[in-house]
Design a protein around this motif. Sequence first.
Motif: not given
Length: 371
Positions: A139, A161-163, A168-170, A192, A195, A198, A202, A298
């Motif tokens: 991450h 974010n997501p990366d 991966t994401w926060h 993003e 996004i 996601a 997120t 993912s």
Amino acid sequence: MTNFRLTPLAAALPSTVPFVGPETQERARDAAFRARLGANESVFGASPMALEALTAADHWKYGDPENHDLRHALAAHHGIAPDRIVVGEGIDGLLGYLVRLFVAPGDTVVTSDGAYPTFNYHVAGFGGTLHKVPYREDHEDPSALFAQARAVDAKLVYLANPDNPMGTWHSAGTLSAALEELPHGAVLILDEAYIECAPDRTALPLTLDDPRVIRMRTFSKVYGLAGARIGYAIGAPDLITAFNKVRNHFGVNRGAQAAALAALDDQAHMTKVAGEISAARDRLAEIARQNGLTSLPSAANFVAIDCGRDGAYAKAVLDAMIAQGIFVRMPFAAPQNRCIRISCGMAGDMDAVAAALPKALDAAHVTVKRG
């Protein structure tokens, strides 16, 4: 040889590009790819409404330099004011304008080692100094990024974010808490692009009076308009207005504006594609398991598959996939470069991956053993 009078900065830059396109690779191979799964495009296609609008646009006219209709539609979609939105030639184009606004030779910026390389390309082009922090458990690490920004007095911090390339994401809550650590005077570029793929919660809430954050969005991924090159940024009005100082006012063509406007209006198609992406991610995870590999969770329109060894081995797997006509990519920096990255595709594309991957693993074993 002609001695062109380039600026010292331009003369010192390497003649490189962030990515080698699949078309370049196809010309080198003298053969087309059977499955184009390396550039995170949407093979599921754009909304029929968007394609109809693209075709019907009066292409003999320049595009509206203010992108008025699209900006107002985006504002209504997000429930914000139009003065918080700037439209540009995809996120890549907007990153270039943003770096031009902030970065003079010697100015510092912070990113993650192995994150989306086009940002780095723009920083180098304007003479900025890049400082990188490592990923943490695949991450991006907001706390480390912001600590480094404080240490080097960075003007900009880049975080996806997501990366990309890991997927991966926060959560929004994690990022909101981490923002308290962003030093005064630094601006967070929150990319993003993925996004819409996601999970809920997120995206940061759209509290856009915060001058510390500018968010980048695109029509290239779930909306399926990568070839139209159109995206937008959301931020504080004073920062958005500053883009008018440097942007190419006719850079977004008329067809792209019309197509994006129609795509935004066809949320049913976007939701359908998001579902197809989710199903393809599950299929890629299953293909990885069937071959004794691990896929990373993912939130993007691709999956990173851990090949279980080092970057040299993953590169051998990637080369063997490409040799079979399957275009995929891999992360650039260790330890993430132990993975290959495969974009989501149609059922036939996924079948092609399932058939090619075990052969690629066998070939990689032979290649690495010889090496």
